[in-house]
Design an enzyme around this catalytic site. Structure first.
Site, mmCIF file in Angstrom:
data_model
loop_
_atom_site.group_PDB
_atom_site.id
_atom_site.type_symbol
_atom_site.label_atom_id
_atom_site.label_comp_id
_atom_site.label_asym_id
_atom_site.label_seq_id
_atom_site.Cartn_x
_atom_site.Cartn_y
_atom_site.Cartn_z
ATOM 1 N N ASP A 16 0.865 -1.168 0.000
ATOM 2 C CA ASP A 16 0.000 0.000 0.000
ATOM 3 C C ASP A 16 0.913 1.234 0.000
ATOM 4 O O ASP A 16 2.133 1.140 0.093
ATOM 5 C CB ASP A 16 -0.959 -0.042 1.205
ATOM 6 C CG ASP A 16 -2.193 0.834 0.956
ATOM 7 O OD1 ASP A 16 -3.215 0.612 1.606
ATOM 8 O OD2 ASP A 16 -2.117 1.739 0.101
HETATM 9 C C1 GLC Z 1 -4.348 4.286 -0.200
HETATM 10 C C2 GLC Z 1 -5.232 3.122 0.214
HETATM 11 C C3 GLC Z 1 -5.332 2.036 -0.817
HETATM 12 C C4 GLC Z 1 -5.269 2.654 -2.204
HETATM 13 C C5 GLC Z 1 -3.878 3.232 -2.377
HETATM 14 C C6 GLC Z 1 -3.699 3.920 -3.736
HETATM 15 O O1 GLC Z 1 -3.551 4.674 0.884
HETATM 16 O O2 GLC Z 1 -4.950 2.514 1.460
HETATM 17 O O3 GLC Z 1 -6.547 1.318 -0.585
HETATM 18 O O4 GLC Z 1 -5.528 1.672 -3.194
HETATM 19 O O5 GLC Z 1 -3.528 4.133 -1.340
HETATM 20 O O6 GLC Z 1 -4.530 5.025 -3.824
#
Ligand code: GLC
Length: 701
Positions: free
Chosen positions: A247
């Site tokens: 993430d």
């Molecule tokens: C965010 C979220 C994740 C998302 C990613 C890209 O922090 O936790 O669910 O897909 O970043 O935006």
């Protein structure tokens, strides 16, 4: 490939189009040009993505195409209800269709990969991302997971109409302590495997091509550094052949977690755990070359990750035609077309949950002479598309008041007053609101949360209606007019007072681009509501965590003082999991079982007759739960194992049949192997997790 080019494939940066995390990096185009980036997220549009792809394909040594990812969570340009709302439809066909449409629109705008489905079991309404989830139940979320992966990925990723899916967040992100986002998760391996993992296993079985790590730790080990999760379970036990993306800067966060002394160690831990791609952290980009040169990370480890990533670029057909997803003509034809908007309205209708309808106040008469529409969500577009609406444009959304105007008689006088804000103490609009209520035959109050009060980094310590909205209801109720409360919110709210004082309550979540029309359809009887809660609504935040499949404890509640209960409120929730009213009524017969005892390898047939005892046709979602009364470890008092939708005309009766098989009775025993034990079981079938008929049977050796 040089080592740097390999590591480039393991590097994912955001474009400047959108920001979905704490940091943004300048100069990503130059990184692409140097062959040091393999994927870009938060970039869409046929032209823009073509421009970036040309850099990668025509200006780098190997010309390896970029992967374009984005959070296409509940629609791309046509926005469907937030996932918690869509799950309230309990309609896997619809869930698959909306993912299919999202994929059609997203791939027409140059996207290959969505960071969805989010399949974190969510049982704490304080946690803002419950809005993005399929709620509290494991079985229902396995259904959601399968439907979404099928919808996004279709029959073949080769097609330019299909999106690579991401099962996220692995794992147990929804179990954050106190519902505080990113907080510690400390659960047993049994709870992890029985409650939180099954939807992810379902995603693997359905062919999900990627997984995303969770920010949280589990029992001392941050997910992004967990070989147990990503090697032992995901790859060795489940045979997953896709790739894992961290993430947003989650690898960097191994340092504040306290398991990495510096960013190089963070990179080592993550890549060894099986995290193939670094989202936005620039850790792999900076440190993997030296870690390999120092022999701390083997080049074979790098090769494995690169193979997994390139495998999916091949499967997407990007090497044959890197530009096939950037199709201006398709973009114009497909985005927000009438078919997509029709599906958005249909899905929104089926996601609405009727919580209360005293004296059948609803549906209202379309020819009502005058109607007051009051509240901060009555004439509001922005909130309707909810959190994680990504490329969605709220100016495309139909407001509640506009939806009502399109559904009621042209002669109906609509009187609007905002009344108050969302979380302000502003009462200056109360007088006007009471005035329009006094002028009208009935009142619709559109109240709830702002879209940004749920979603990521949006936990709340209370689950009341924010601000002075409840006071506004009190004042309007004094008009003596019939009041309907229409709620728009991203989490369960504490509606105890509202349930006691307001005659009709409709939960609409954030229902998307066609919200206003869908809500008006239900309010005025174009559609008989069929939604069922995918999450428990507590009487008080003090009951949290509360979910239907709790354990019985050694002192289950009774009149005896010394039993598990509160001094001030019941143990039961305000509205239970699976609850939702209809404009008609349904009657359930007793359950018929084809046997009173079965062996472990037998299946059990259970059937029940359901009759529409009202005078309107309606859809009912018949739910089946089981209970294992005695086992070597404690078992929940109920577990959802199946559900079926039936449509019944007034007076019509249908027999609903279910088959229970061995896997429905399995659990993790003392030695953590999945087993079925002989003993007495109960089966429950009904209209929600509390109103059920029951029957007993035995499982023999
Ligand atoms: C965010 C979220 C994740 C998302 C990613 C890209 O922090 O936790 O669910 O897909 O970043 O935006």
């Amino acid at each position: 490939m040089t080592l740097e080019e390999k590591i480039g494939q393991m590097t994912l940066y955001t474009s400047h189009f959108d920001q979905t995390g704490p940091t943004v990096r300048e100069g990503y185009k130059e990184d692409i040009r140097k062959g040091e980036v393999g994927a870009i997220f938060n970039a869409y549009g046929a032209e823009f993505n073509r421009e970036l792809q040309k850099i990668a394909v025509e200006e780098t040594r190997l010309g390896i195409p970029l992967l374009f990812g984005y959070d296409v969570i509940h629609g791309h340009k046509t926005i469907f209800p937030i996932p918690l709302g869509e799950t309230a439809s309990w309609n896997p066909d619809l869930m698959e269709k909306t993912a299919r449409i999202a994929a059609l629109e997203a791939t027409a705008q140059g996207l290959h990969w969505t960071f969805a489905p989010m399949i974190d079991i969510s049982r704490d309404p304080r946690w803002g991302r419950i809005a993005e989830s399929g709620g509290e139940d494991t079985y229902l979320n396995t259904v959601v997971a399968r439907a979404k992966v099928r919808g996004f990925q279709g029959d073949s990723l080769e097609s330019e109409h299909t999106l690579l899916s991401t099962a996220k967040h692995f794992a147990a992100y929804g179990a954050a302590k106190a519902g505080r986002d990113y907080h510690t998760v400390d659960i047993s391996d049994r709870t992890l495997r029985e409650v939180y993992l099954p939807p992810f296993k379902a995603a693997v079985d359905e062919g999900a091509g990627s997984f995303m790590t969770a920010f949280n730790e589990i029992a001392g080990v941050p997910a992004t550094a967990s070989e147990y999760l990503f090697q032992d379970i995901l790859r060795d036990e489940w045979g997953f052949d896709g790739f894992v993306v961290s993430d947003y800067t989650a690898i960097n966060e191994l340092m504040p977690h306290g398991v990495a002394a510096d960013s190089a160690e963070a990179g080592k831990l993550a890549v060894k755990a099986g995290v193939d791609m670094d989202m936005q952290g620039a850790i792999y980009h900076r440190h993997l070359p030296e870690l390999v040169e120092q022999g701390i990370v083997s080049e074979e480890t790098i090769n494995k990750s690169v193979r997994r990533i390139l495998r999916y670029k091949f499967r997407l057909g990007l090497f044959e035609n890197p530009y096939k997803y950037s199709d201006k003509k398709r973009e114009e034809e497909l985005v927000l077309n009438d078919d997509h908007l029709d599906l958005a309205r249909k899905t929104a209708r089926e996601s609405l949950v009727l919580l209360k309808n005293e004296n059948d106040l609803l549906p209202l008469d379309k020819s009502i002479p005058s109607l007051a529409v009051i509240g901060p969500l009555a004439d509001n577009q922005r909130e309707l598309i909810g959190s994680w609406s990504a490329a969605g444009d709220y100016t495309d959304a139909v407001t509640l008041i506009d939806g009502i105007k399109q559904v009621v008689s042209p002669q109906t006088e609509i009187n609007y007053a905002r009344g108050t804000g969302f979380d302000s103490s502003d009462r200056s609009g109360f007088a006007e609101a009471v005035e329009v209520a006094n002028q009208s035959d009935a009142v619709i109050m559109a109240l709830g949360e702002k879209a940004n009060m749920s979603g990521e980094a949006a936990s709340r310590s209370t689950i009341d209606l924010p601000g002075v909205q409840q006071d506004l209801i009190r004042e309007v109720l004094k008009s003596g007019k019939p009041v309907v409360l229409v709620l728009m919110n991203g989490r369960p709210l504490d509606l105890t007072w509202e349930d006691e004082n307001v005659p009709a309550i409709l939960e609409t979540w954030f229902a998307g681009t066609q919200a206003g029309l869908a809500i008006a359809d239900v309010l005025f009887g174009n559609y008989n509501p069929s939604g069922k809660l995918p999450v428990t609504f507590p009487r008080s935040i003090g009951q949290v965590p509360i979910h239907y499949d709790m354990k019985n404890t050694g002192r289950p509640k009774s009149e005896n003082k010394y039993t598990s209960k509160y001094l001030d409120i019941p143990n039961s929730p305000l509205y239970p999991f699976g609850y939702g009213l209809s404009y008609t009524t349904f009657e359930y017969s007793d359950i018929q079982l084809n046997a009173s005892e079965i062996t472990k390898s037998d299946s059990l047939e259970a059937s029940i007759n359901v009759t529409n005892t009202g005078d309107l046709k309606g859809k009912e979602i018949v739910q089946l739960y089981i209970r294992d009364l005695h086992a070597s470890v404690t078992r929940p008092v109920k577990e959802l194992k199946a559900f079926k939708q039936i449509n019944l005309d007034p007076g019509e009766t249908k027999e609903v049949n279910f088959t229970l098989a061995r896997e429905d009775f399995e659990f993790y025993g003392l030695d953590m192997n999945q087993i079925v034990e002989p003993g007495k079981f109960k089966v429950f079938i009904g209209t929600n997790s509390e109103e059920v008929k029951e029957a007993s049977f035995n499982v023999l050796e």
